[in-house]
Scaffold this motif. Structure first.
Motif, PDB file in Angstrom:
ATOM      1  N   UNK A  93      41.690  32.273  36.038  1.00 19.96           N
ATOM      2  CA  UNK A  93      43.020  32.860  35.836  1.00 19.96           C
ATOM      3  C   UNK A  93      43.940  31.975  34.994  1.00 19.96           C
ATOM      4  N   UNK A  94      43.470  30.804  34.609  1.00 14.75           N
ATOM      5  CA  UNK A  94      44.285  29.882  33.819  1.00 14.75           C
ATOM      6  C   UNK A  94      44.839  30.588  32.583  1.00 14.75           C
ATOM      7  N   UNK A  95      46.156  30.574  32.448  1.00 12.44           N
ATOM      8  CA  UNK A  95      46.807  31.142  31.274  1.00 12.44           C
ATOM      9  C   UNK A  95      47.024  32.641  31.313  1.00 12.44           C
ATOM     10  N   UNK A  96      46.469  33.336  32.304  1.00  7.51           N
ATOM     11  CA  UNK A  96      46.643  34.794  32.392  1.00  7.51           C
ATOM     12  C   UNK A  96      47.959  35.107  33.095  1.00  7.51           C
ATOM     13  N   UNK A  97      48.750  35.995  32.499  1.00  9.95           N
ATOM     14  CA  UNK A  97      50.041  36.339  33.074  1.00  9.95           C
ATOM     15  C   UNK A  97      50.077  37.741  33.684  1.00  9.95           C
ATOM     16  N   UNK A  98      49.079  38.567  33.394  1.00 10.85           N
ATOM     17  CA  UNK A  98      49.064  39.918  33.939  1.00 10.85           C
ATOM     18  C   UNK A  98      48.505  39.885  35.364  1.00 10.85           C
ATOM     19  N   UNK A  99      49.345  40.258  36.330  1.00 10.27           N
ATOM     20  CA  UNK A  99      48.953  40.162  37.736  1.00 10.27           C
ATOM     21  C   UNK A  99      47.811  41.099  38.094  1.00 10.27           C
ATOM     22  N   UNK A 100      47.733  42.274  37.482  1.00 10.68           N
ATOM     23  CA  UNK A 100      46.626  43.188  37.778  1.00 10.68           C
ATOM     24  C   UNK A 100      45.305  42.578  37.329  1.00 10.68           C
ATOM     25  N   UNK A 101      45.291  41.960  36.170  1.00  8.16           N
ATOM     26  CA  UNK A 101      44.072  41.316  35.679  1.00  8.16           C
ATOM     27  C   UNK A 101      43.672  40.164  36.595  1.00  8.16           C
ATOM     28  N   UNK A 102      44.656  39.370  37.005  1.00  8.41           N
ATOM     29  CA  UNK A 102      44.385  38.240  37.898  1.00  8.41           C
ATOM     30  C   UNK A 102      43.816  38.739  39.225  1.00  8.41           C
ATOM     31  N   UNK A 103      44.487  39.703  39.842  1.00  4.29           N
ATOM     32  CA  UNK A 103      44.037  40.220  41.135  1.00  4.29           C
ATOM     33  C   UNK A 103      42.651  40.860  41.039  1.00  4.29           C
ATOM     34  N   UNK A 104      42.383  41.540  39.942  1.00  2.00           N
ATOM     35  CA  UNK A 104      41.083  42.186  39.762  1.00  2.00           C
ATOM     36  C   UNK A 104      39.954  41.161  39.762  1.00  2.00           C
TER      37      UNK A 104
END
Length: 154
Positions: free
Chosen positions: A21-32
């Motif tokens: 998840x490093x650098x990812x800001x979209x919460x849906x992408x992170x949670x997925x």
């Protein structure tokens, strides 16, 4: 599974998730991706997120069979963890007052709140169910809370 083995699997999982998840800001992408990583590595029956939306918990990214889509504040294990703002471990869901049975196959559960530290409020919960009684312990609590802190930093 022996506690030392479980702790080692979690340590590796925490590192994997932090890198994922490093650098990812979209919460849906992170949670997925976090739900998929936990579910795949730990082999739980149901792994997913409920997001706080318009005063209720709304089903978010998950792995496993279909689930309840809406959960009220203070309702069931998820709504209670949201209300209390603390992790809840339930060894036997049949013994939890007000348990919401999205599936009769679920026997035990752990729910970890995720905070937005800027506004100091719960924005989501991580919900994990097992088909086994008493499947979750302090090792699960410790590492899943650490994973939720990684998510909260996004």
């Amino acid at each position: 599974m022996n506690t030392n083995d479980k702790a080692e699997r979690y340590r590796q999982l925490v590192q994997q998730i932090a890198a994922l998840v490093e650098g990812e800001t979209d919460m849906t992408a992170v949670m997925s991706n976090v739900a998929a990583a936990i579910h795949t590595e730990m082999g739980f029956w149901w792994t997913g997120f409920y997001r706080v939306v318009d005063g209720e918990l709304l089903l978010g990214p998950f792995q496993g069979p279909v689930a309840c889509m809406h959960i009220g504040y203070g309702k069931g294990v998820c709504g209670t963890a949201w209300q209390r703002g603390e992790t809840i471990v339930v060894p036997d869901v049949e013994q939890f007052p007000g348990h919401i049975a999205c599936s009769s196959a679920s026997r035990s559960e752990i729910v970890v709140p995720i905070y937005n530290n800027k506004v100091r409020r719960v924005i989501a919960v991580l919900d994990i169910d097992s088909e086994r009684l008493a499947a979750f312990d302090d090792t699960d609590r410790q590492y899943l809370e650490e994973i939720c802190q990684i998510i909260a930093q996004r």
